[in-house]
Every structure is written in C-alpha cells, then in structure tokens.
Design an enzyme around this catalytic site. Structure first.
Site, mmCIF file in Angstrom:
data_model
loop_
_atom_site.group_PDB
_atom_site.id
_atom_site.type_symbol
_atom_site.label_atom_id
_atom_site.label_comp_id
_atom_site.label_asym_id
_atom_site.label_seq_id
_atom_site.Cartn_x
_atom_site.Cartn_y
_atom_site.Cartn_z
ATOM 1 N N SER A 18 0.846 -1.189 0.000
ATOM 2 C CA SER A 18 0.000 0.000 0.000
ATOM 3 C C SER A 18 0.884 1.242 0.000
ATOM 4 O O SER A 18 2.103 1.155 0.121
ATOM 5 C CB SER A 18 -0.919 0.007 1.220
ATOM 6 O OG SER A 18 -0.157 0.311 2.369
ATOM 7 N N LYS A 19 0.222 2.387 -0.102
ATOM 8 C CA LYS A 19 0.967 3.642 -0.263
ATOM 9 C C LYS A 19 1.934 3.898 0.892
ATOM 10 O O LYS A 19 2.925 4.595 0.717
ATOM 11 C CB LYS A 19 -0.007 4.804 -0.405
ATOM 12 C CG LYS A 19 -0.602 4.840 -1.804
ATOM 13 C CD LYS A 19 -1.309 6.135 -2.084
ATOM 14 C CE LYS A 19 -1.979 6.049 -3.446
ATOM 15 N NZ LYS A 19 -3.318 6.584 -3.475
ATOM 16 N N ARG A 20 1.622 3.340 2.067
ATOM 17 C CA ARG A 20 2.536 3.630 3.181
ATOM 18 C C ARG A 20 3.899 2.961 2.970
ATOM 19 O O ARG A 20 4.877 3.320 3.606
ATOM 20 C CB ARG A 20 1.905 3.264 4.517
ATOM 21 C CG ARG A 20 1.900 1.823 4.845
ATOM 22 C CD ARG A 20 1.016 1.520 6.047
ATOM 23 N NE ARG A 20 0.565 0.158 5.984
ATOM 24 C CZ ARG A 20 1.242 -0.878 6.428
ATOM 25 N NH1 ARG A 20 2.412 -0.698 7.007
ATOM 26 N NH2 ARG A 20 0.779 -2.091 6.313
ATOM 27 N N HIS A 21 3.977 1.994 2.073
ATOM 28 C CA HIS A 21 5.261 1.354 1.785
ATOM 29 C C HIS A 21 6.060 2.125 0.739
ATOM 30 O O HIS A 21 7.259 1.939 0.599
ATOM 31 C CB HIS A 21 5.041 -0.070 1.259
ATOM 32 C CG HIS A 21 4.320 -0.948 2.235
ATOM 33 N ND1 HIS A 21 3.032 -1.366 2.044
ATOM 34 C CD2 HIS A 21 4.708 -1.462 3.418
ATOM 35 C CE1 HIS A 21 2.656 -2.113 3.071
ATOM 36 N NE2 HIS A 21 3.661 -2.177 3.917
ATOM 37 N N GLY A 22 5.402 2.964 -0.027
ATOM 38 C CA GLY A 22 6.044 3.686 -1.116
ATOM 39 C C GLY A 22 5.049 3.804 -2.244
ATOM 40 O O GLY A 22 3.848 3.596 -2.058
#
Ligand code: GLU
Length: 485
Positions: free
Chosen positions: A253-257
C-alpha cells in the site's frame, strides 16, 4: 484447428494503474506474445461512482509507457467491441433474461433491510452467510404485490450445490464446494450488471480463451464458471497469480512507497526497469540473467512455471535494477527524462551538450532519476556555499594547492578535458613529491573549492562543464575564506 489464444487485462478505473495490475497485464501480454495470441484491454467501469476519466487516461498512458500495447481495446477497436463496459449496458439484460427463462436465475425482491436482517441472523448464529432463497419460488400474487409496492427486483443466479473442480494454469487443480457460495446477484435492481456477470458475458463475447489474473479473484472463479456452464458457453482456462506483498508481508500500500505506475515514474523510475522488475515477481529467467527486455522475457516465458506463491515487492531490488538501467541508457534519452527533475535549476546556464555531459558524469550512483537533483547544484550558479568545507579550505595544504590550481586554470581553455585531466594528475604528483600531500587530499581541496563538497563527479568533467570563469571565481572565493569566520 485450435482456437486463437486471446487474453485480456480488465482494469477498473477507480484509481491510477496499480503496479499489481501492471504485472497481471504483463503476464497476459507475455502469454499472448509467446503463443502468437491477442492481448485485449477492457475497461471495467460499471461502478460509475468510482470511475473517473483521469483514471482511464492514466491506465492507457501507464500501459503504453510500459510497452504493453494491446491489439484490441477502447481506443484501437477490434471485432468484439465496445471494449468499455459502460458502453455495453444494453448487452447484459439479454443474457440475464436467457438465464431467467432457462431456470438458471430468478428475481429477488428482497429489500436491503431484509437482506441485512438475514446477514445479522447469520452472524448471530456464527454461520457463514448465504442468501436464504426466499424469493426462489414466490407466488405470482406476491410478485404482483411487490411490483405494486414499487419494488424493483435484482436477478440472482441459482447456484447448484456440488463440487466444482477446475485446473488452474498456475495453481493446479482447485476444488470448491458451491453450497458455500449462495445464490449471487448478477443484475442489480437498478438494471446494471454485477462484476461477476459482466465479466463473464464480456469474456465470452470477446472470445477470451485464457484468464490470467490475481488470486484475489479466485473466489469469483467458481461463480463465473457456473455462469459459463449455464449459458452453454466454453469455459476459458484460468490462471491465478500470487499476490504482491510489501517487504513486511502486508498488502502493498501507499505507506510502503509508490504503488501506482505513474507514481513510480514521478519518483524517477524508468518504465523499462519497472516492467523488468515486475516480471520477476513470480517468474524467473531460465538463464539466471535478470536484466531483460520484455521481448526477451516473452521468449523465455512459460505460464506453468509462474510461482503460485506470493511475491515480495523489494523496493531495494527495484532501486538496484533501476540504477542498472540508468547506467546503460542512451544519454540523450536519459537527459530528456532527467530534465523534469531539475526544475530547481536554471538549465539555460548549460548548453544541451554540457547538460548531457553533466548527466553522463553524475549518473553512476543514481538509483532513481529524482536523486540527481541533490547531486548537481554546483553545476549551476556563480558561487557555491562553502560552509561545509570551510575548515578543509583554510588549511595550509589547501591554500598551496588552490594557488597552484589557480595558475593552471588561468591557462586552460576548458575545452580540452584531457589536458585538464593530465594537469590535475601532474599536480597531485608534484604536491606529493614536494610536500608529501596525499593525492586525495590535493583533490579534496580543489573539489571543495569548486563544488563546496568533498565528493562528486569526475573533477575534469565538472571543470569542463562549469568553464573558466566560474572555476576562477570559485577558486578565488575559496582562497579568501577566513578560518573560523
Ligand atoms: N476489473 C477487475 C479488477 O480490476 C478484473 C477482473 C478480472 O480480471 O476478471 O480487479
């Protein structure tokens, strides 16, 4: 005669093209390439609320940028169009009626409240919810009454209870107990098809022979097979790919990149590197060489060798691979791609030739194009900030070196890189012999004066790019810096 191989990617435009969808598209594309089949793009925009034109554009642009060009699709057309579901709304009711007429489907008049109550009841009894079939055999009178009440029916598929088996191209034989599925809605009460219905009708009419998609769709496959069977249509082959997980093994997800292809591009990833990287999420080259073009991968691609397990999206590995592509990319193309990342600088200070040279001598350590921004400030502007190197510059060694460097720079014409290179080498030798200065200390002094840094690109290259005036000015400024001030 064997039927033509036809595969498809069918994204829902509720967001920008996800890297996972790009991988699914790639594996379909590779399968078509390998078998001489057709690769089809279909836009699944039945969910009007979540669909946006900008997402459709993004899907088109991203797939094209990745080189995954389709043989048939919304823009290029084909014999089985339209290729956008919202333009096919008149097709689905016909097939729903066929299923109703043949007893494979029935009208469901239940209201949302009634269905909610059924679901709550199931939760209370710790049972998995399946529809009660309350509407399966309603009387004509009750039907009349519902119509009078103004209710609009949905259409449910009547699921036969049995064991359903299919041979998945990636996962092997899969078995399902259809009694756990429950009669599912194929047409909503507002007259639009559900995903499971529209997808079957479209795949059937578009003559899709192989459906390769993420395993998040595996629970949909038995429902879809049941619809094919009820319509008397040939069931396509299915292949379900493992999911892509983040390094912490959670859903990417976006929190990973970045997760959307266009976000990776904005971060400075090259689409050639991206597509090469995603190919390795589930597939491995037979010769062990991981850096490959899509065409090379297609030659080596065997769908039954795709790993059925999940793959980890290693951003570090992507960075490494992107770096490899940056190192070998055509310099003109690379410069064009890097220019948007240099908006902080006045590029008119450098000729195109010098800009390309700057890219050439600074590309080595890059893992993304974006990183170049922090590596090149000293190529621009008259002076450079010296705060970080003040102590280094005020040593006797530096002052000696810079005085001599200043003399050399006065005589150079700054066109002849080799002359500069050789003179710098001689200068290092001379100072080593005369004063015992280490060659790298000599160079630190020059680099610090000219760039304000102790590390960076090849020195002779830098000097050629910034030219005589800036070199002399910066050397002078460095020579006049006062210790401790
Ligand atoms: N539209 C579906 C999705 O974006 C894909 C459907 C399919 O591949 O069957 O997940």
């Amino acid at each position: 005669m064997t039927d033509e191989i036809r595969v498809r990617i069918a994204p829902s435009p509720s967001g920008n093209l996800h890297i996972g969808t790009a991988r699914t598209a790639l594996f379909n594309y590779l399968y078509a390439k390998k078998t001489g089949g057709k690769f089809i793009l279909r836009i699944e925009d039945t969910d009007a609320e979540r669909t946006k034109q900008e997402y459709i554009d993004n899907i088109f642009d991203s797939l094209k940028a990745l080189g995954l060009n389709w043989d048939e699709g919304p823009d290029v057309g084909g014999n089985y169009g339209p290729y956008t579901q919202s333009e096919r709304f008149d097709i689905y009711p016909k097939y729903a009626k066929m299923l109703l007429d043949n007893g494979y489907a029935y009208e469901c008049w239940c209201t949302n409240e009634e269905l909610e109550r059924e679901k709550e009841e199931a939760v209370k009894n710790h049972k998995a919810y399946v529809y009660s079939r309350k509407c399966l055999n309603i009387t004509p009178e009750l039907r009349e009454q519902y119509i009078k009440e103004g209710r609009k029916p949905s259409i449910r598929f009547k699921v036969d209870h049995r064991e359903l088996t299919f041979n998945d191209m990636v996962k092997g034989e899969l078995k399902f107990d259809t009694s756990l599925i429950g009669d599912f809605v194929i047409m909503k009460s507002n007259g639009t098809p559900t995903y499971n219905f529209a997808v079957v009708i479209d795949d059937m009419l578009m003559k899709i022979s192989h459906i390769i998609r993420g395993e998040d769709h595996i629970s949909n496959t038995p429902k879809q097979i049941l619809i094919y069977e009820a319509l008397g249509a040939k069931v396509p082959e299915f292949g379900h790919l493992g999911m892509i997980l983040a390094p912490d093994r959670s859903k990417l997800s976006k929190r990973h990149g970045a997760t959307a292809v266009s976000d990776f591009v904005k971060e400075g990833y090259l689409t050639d590197a991206l597509i090469n990287f995603v190919a390795l999420l589930g597939w491995s080259p037979s010769d062990g060489h991981e850096i490959k073009t899509v065409d090379e991968i297609a030659q080596d691609f065997r769908i039954n060798e795709i790993s059925s397990s999940n793959s980890i999206f290693e951003y570090d590995k992507l960075n490494w691979m992107n770096g490899q592509y940056i190192k070998k990319m055509d310099i003109k193309k690379l410069t064009d791609m890097i220019i948007p990342f240099l908006s902080d600088y006045d590029l008119s200070e450098l000729s195109r030739e010098k800009l390309e040279k700057m890219v050439e001598i600074t590309r080595e350590p890059l893992t993304t194009l974006k990183e170049i921004k922090d590596d090149v400030p000293y190529f621009f502007g008259e002076s450079v900030p010296l705060d970080e190197v003040k102590e280094l510059l005020t040593t006797e060694l530096s002052i000696n070196v810079l005085n001599r460097f200043n003399e050399l720079a006065q005589k150079w014409n700054f066109e002849d890189e080799e002359e500069i290179h050789n003179d710098l080498a001689d200068l290092r030798t001379e100072f080593k012999e005369k004063f015992g200065y280490k060659p790298k200390e000599t160079m630190w002094a020059i680099r610090a004066a000219v760039t304000g840094r102790t590390r960076g690109a090849d020195m002779a290259g830098i000097l050629v790019i910034i030219g005589k005036d800036k070199t002399l000015k910066r050397t002078n400024e460095a020579l006049h810096i006062k210790a401790g001030v």
